[in-house]
Design an enzyme around this catalytic site. Structure first.
Site, PDB file in Angstrom:
ATOM      1  N   GLN A   1      -6.810  -6.733  -4.635  1.00  0.00           N
ATOM      2  CA  GLN A   1      -6.667  -5.349  -5.144  1.00  0.00           C
ATOM      3  C   GLN A   1      -7.853  -4.911  -6.018  1.00  0.00           C
ATOM      4  O   GLN A   1      -8.279  -3.774  -5.971  1.00  0.00           O
ATOM      5  CB  GLN A   1      -5.369  -5.255  -5.950  1.00  0.00           C
ATOM      6  CG  GLN A   1      -5.132  -3.931  -6.677  1.00  0.00           C
ATOM      7  CD  GLN A   1      -4.429  -2.905  -5.815  1.00  0.00           C
ATOM      8  OE1 GLN A   1      -3.287  -3.076  -5.423  1.00  0.00           O
ATOM      9  NE2 GLN A   1      -5.133  -1.834  -5.504  1.00  0.00           N
TER      10      GLN A   1
ATOM     11  N   ASP B   1       3.161   1.535   3.852  1.00  0.00           N
ATOM     12  CA  ASP B   1       2.302   1.291   2.692  1.00  0.00           C
ATOM     13  C   ASP B   1       3.101   1.009   1.421  1.00  0.00           C
ATOM     14  O   ASP B   1       3.038  -0.071   0.871  1.00  0.00           O
ATOM     15  CB  ASP B   1       1.324   2.452   2.468  1.00  0.00           C
ATOM     16  CG  ASP B   1       0.021   1.995   1.801  1.00  0.00           C
ATOM     17  OD1 ASP B   1      -0.132   0.798   1.544  1.00  0.00           O
ATOM     18  OD2 ASP B   1      -0.845   2.847   1.547  1.00  0.00           O
TER      19      ASP B   1
ATOM     20  N   GLU C   1     -10.644   3.570   2.112  1.00  0.00           N
ATOM     21  CA  GLU C   1      -9.469   4.365   1.720  1.00  0.00           C
ATOM     22  C   GLU C   1      -9.911   5.351   0.647  1.00  0.00           C
ATOM     23  O   GLU C   1      -9.649   5.187  -0.543  1.00  0.00           O
ATOM     24  CB  GLU C   1      -8.344   3.460   1.204  1.00  0.00           C
ATOM     25  CG  GLU C   1      -7.041   4.232   0.991  1.00  0.00           C
ATOM     26  CD  GLU C   1      -5.907   3.380   0.412  1.00  0.00           C
ATOM     27  OE1 GLU C   1      -6.144   2.207   0.088  1.00  0.00           O
ATOM     28  OE2 GLU C   1      -4.788   3.922   0.281  1.00  0.00           O
TER      29      GLU C   1
ATOM     30  N   HIS D   1       2.096  -2.537   7.585  1.00  0.00           N
ATOM     31  CA  HIS D   1       1.327  -2.407   6.324  1.00  0.00           C
ATOM     32  C   HIS D   1       2.242  -1.970   5.188  1.00  0.00           C
ATOM     33  O   HIS D   1       2.653  -0.821   5.108  1.00  0.00           O
ATOM     34  CB  HIS D   1       0.197  -1.382   6.508  1.00  0.00           C
ATOM     35  CG  HIS D   1      -0.745  -1.338   5.349  1.00  0.00           C
ATOM     36  ND1 HIS D   1      -2.095  -1.600   5.463  1.00  0.00           N
ATOM     37  CD2 HIS D   1      -0.556  -1.073   4.034  1.00  0.00           C
ATOM     38  CE1 HIS D   1      -2.681  -1.505   4.283  1.00  0.00           C
ATOM     39  NE2 HIS D   1      -1.749  -1.168   3.388  1.00  0.00           N
TER      40      HIS D   1
ATOM     41  N   TRP E   1       2.222   4.462  -6.697  1.00  0.00           N
ATOM     42  CA  TRP E   1       1.367   5.302  -5.857  1.00  0.00           C
ATOM     43  C   TRP E   1       2.164   6.254  -4.986  1.00  0.00           C
ATOM     44  O   TRP E   1       1.643   7.256  -4.511  1.00  0.00           O
ATOM     45  CB  TRP E   1       0.480   4.413  -4.976  1.00  0.00           C
ATOM     46  CG  TRP E   1      -0.488   3.640  -5.800  1.00  0.00           C
ATOM     47  CD1 TRP E   1      -1.700   4.098  -6.261  1.00  0.00           C
ATOM     48  CD2 TRP E   1      -0.344   2.307  -6.304  1.00  0.00           C
ATOM     49  NE1 TRP E   1      -2.298   3.126  -7.016  1.00  0.00           N
ATOM     50  CE2 TRP E   1      -1.499   2.011  -7.064  1.00  0.00           C
ATOM     51  CE3 TRP E   1       0.642   1.341  -6.181  1.00  0.00           C
ATOM     52  CZ2 TRP E   1      -1.686   0.788  -7.700  1.00  0.00           C
ATOM     53  CZ3 TRP E   1       0.452   0.117  -6.817  1.00  0.00           C
ATOM     54  CH2 TRP E   1      -0.698  -0.155  -7.569  1.00  0.00           C
TER      55      TRP E   1
ATOM     56  N   HIS F   1       3.278  -3.076   0.792  1.00  0.00           N
ATOM     57  CA  HIS F   1       2.965  -3.878  -0.402  1.00  0.00           C
ATOM     58  C   HIS F   1       4.296  -4.247  -1.065  1.00  0.00           C
ATOM     59  O   HIS F   1       4.762  -3.560  -1.973  1.00  0.00           O
ATOM     60  CB  HIS F   1       2.092  -3.068  -1.374  1.00  0.00           C
ATOM     61  CG  HIS F   1       0.741  -2.737  -0.828  1.00  0.00           C
ATOM     62  ND1 HIS F   1      -0.411  -3.369  -1.246  1.00  0.00           N
ATOM     63  CD2 HIS F   1       0.353  -1.852   0.127  1.00  0.00           C
ATOM     64  CE1 HIS F   1      -1.453  -2.881  -0.576  1.00  0.00           C
ATOM     65  NE2 HIS F   1      -1.014  -1.956   0.259  1.00  0.00           N
TER      66      HIS F   1
ATOM     67  N   HIS G   1      -8.220  -3.311   3.718  1.00  0.00           N
ATOM     68  CA  HIS G   1      -8.136  -1.928   3.234  1.00  0.00           C
ATOM     69  C   HIS G   1      -9.566  -1.398   3.312  1.00  0.00           C
ATOM     70  O   HIS G   1     -10.424  -1.837   2.537  1.00  0.00           O
ATOM     71  CB  HIS G   1      -7.663  -1.884   1.785  1.00  0.00           C
ATOM     72  CG  HIS G   1      -6.177  -2.012   1.621  1.00  0.00           C
ATOM     73  ND1 HIS G   1      -5.489  -3.138   1.976  1.00  0.00           N
ATOM     74  CD2 HIS G   1      -5.260  -1.131   1.125  1.00  0.00           C
ATOM     75  CE1 HIS G   1      -4.193  -2.940   1.712  1.00  0.00           C
ATOM     76  NE2 HIS G   1      -4.026  -1.744   1.207  1.00  0.00           N
TER      77      HIS G   1
HETATM   78 FE   FE2 Z   1      -2.196  -0.469   1.350  1.00  0.00          FE
END
Ligand code: FE2
Length: 411
Positions: free
Chosen positions: A151, A308, A212, A56, A314, A58, A209
């Site tokens: 997203q 991630d 979360e 996982h 983030w 991005h 996702h």
């Molecule tokens: Fe994610």
């Protein structure tokens, strides 16, 4: 090429592994330590394992932290704000260059299988187009699975359903989702039905996702699991994050776990990112904001760890090293008991491979691809404790990297 003096997980003694072309040709026990022949690799009584897996990440957002501004609060919401500023500057070439640089970071830490989520809530699908090229251009380094990741929602984003279908038609491997982000509960539920239909029709895998958030009312996992159970697709379906489960009460969880077991779906937890982004509305006591990793594992469900983010709005840290995530995750999830330590590499190897449905394309088994790592320690526990590394990474029977251990001189 042969690898001699290898230790294998769960087996006693030393082994010789013979590679012929791109396949593993033989794995045989040694009676005694052996001399490495010319061209052979001496594992020196250290572990040899199949490659690490990143289940996982991005890649389309990686290496953007601070551009144009840093996330000063560290929250998910400021991350979204900072990303919208950076997203305006994203180009096809920029996405490709950052993704490739990040893949190099993963490869340097022994990762050869990667699942990346790519934002498809963009009418131009520019990031997806970049990543489809990256998937081809990096085949000699990694196997890349691309998730069509909405997203900004499937139902809440204008044209969301069409963009998802287009992304799959263009060649994305996995159908994504973000039900807890949709504007209403009903939209969250219908987004799951839509994405499961799309996956069933196209034969794609699923990775959502899911929940979360710290909101204990966010209960889309039960919807996803039930859809997977009814369609008998559990092995092909993954619930990522599920952090709300860390806030569910035990009575609900006891019912939920029955369904999860019946569904047979997979789980990914991203412990460093979740401990950083969740718990933000708490004062004290402050929740850890992770899913119930140990409990899922004890219940016989398939759970693994992912990174991630690497240096994005983030999450500002990360260097590609999945073992860093493993160490943090075991701490955060109360999994430093000896039994867990002794088999901790499951969470970044076999379990992740199962999540990615790698099947016979993965594992130290005769006839399978000659992809493997020589590590710097003899077992899982010692590798974790010593913050060990991949010393050699072999892909398709060829050496991808060798790492020379750091030398310390004492006076
Ligand atoms: Fe994610």
């Amino acid at each position: 090429m042969n690898i001699v003096n290898a230790r294998l997980r769960g087996r006693e003694g030393l082994y010789r592994i013979e590679l012929a072309g791109e396949r593993i040709a033989a794995i045989a026990p040694q009676q005694a330590p052996a001399e490495a022949g010319p061209g052979d690799i001496d594992a020196a009584s250290n572990l040899v394992v199949p490659p690490f897996v990143e289940p996982h990440i991005h890649l389309d957002a990686s290496l953007t932290a601070g551009e144009p501004a840093w996330n000063m609060s560290g929250t998910l919401f400021e991350g979204i704000e900072r990303w919208s500023e950076r997203k305006a500057l994203v180009t096809f070439d920029d996405t490709k260059a950052r993704a490739k640089k990040t893949i190099d970071m993963l490869v340097e830490h022994g990762i050869q299988h990667v699942r990346t989520h790519v934002d498809v809530t963009d009418p131009t699908l520019s990031a997806l187009k970049s990543m489809l090229e990256v998937r081809e251009e990096t085949r000699h380094l990694i196997d890349l699975q691309i998730v069509a990741f909405p997203q900004e929602g499937i139902e809440s984003f204008k044209g969301g359903r069409e963009l998802m279908a287009e992304a799959i038609a263009m060649g994305a491997d996995v159908v994504g989702g973000i039900p807890h982000f949709e504007n209403t509960r009903e939209q969250g539920v219908s987004s799951i039905r839509f994405l499961m239909d799309l996956a069933e029709r196209s034969g794609c895998l699923v990775d959502v996702h899911c929940d979360e958030t710290d909101d204990p009312q966010s209960r889309f996992l039960e919807v996803l699991a039930e859809e997977a159970r009814v369609r008998e697709m559990g092995e092909r379906v993954t619930a990522s994050h599920t952090t709300a489960m860390g806030s569910y009460d035990n009575a609900y969880c006891s019912k939920l776990f029955r369904l999860l077991k019946l569904s047979g779906i997979n789980f990914v937890s991203c412990p460093t990112e979740s401990i950083h982004l969740q718990g933000r509305f708490d004062t004290y006591p402050k929740r850890r904001g992770l899913t119930r990793v140990a409990e899922l594992d004890r219940a016989g469900l398939n759970v693994c760890f992912g990174q991630d983010s690497i240096v994005d709005p983030w999450y500002p840290l990360g260097n590609g090293n999945i073992l860093r995530i493993l160490e943090a995750g075991l701490h955060i999830c109360h999994m430093l008991g000896y039994q867990d330590l002794a088999r901790c590499l499951d969470l970044v190897t076999d379990h992740s491979a199962r999540t990615l449905n790698l099947g016979e394309g993965y594992g130290l088994v005769v006839g399978r691809p000659a992809n493997l790592l020589v590590l710097s320690a003899p077992d899982d526990y010692e590798l974790l404790r010593s913050q060990g590394q991949a010393r050699v990474s072999i892909r398709g029977g060829k050496v991808l990297l060798r790492r020379t251990p750091a030398r310390v001189e004492r006076y």
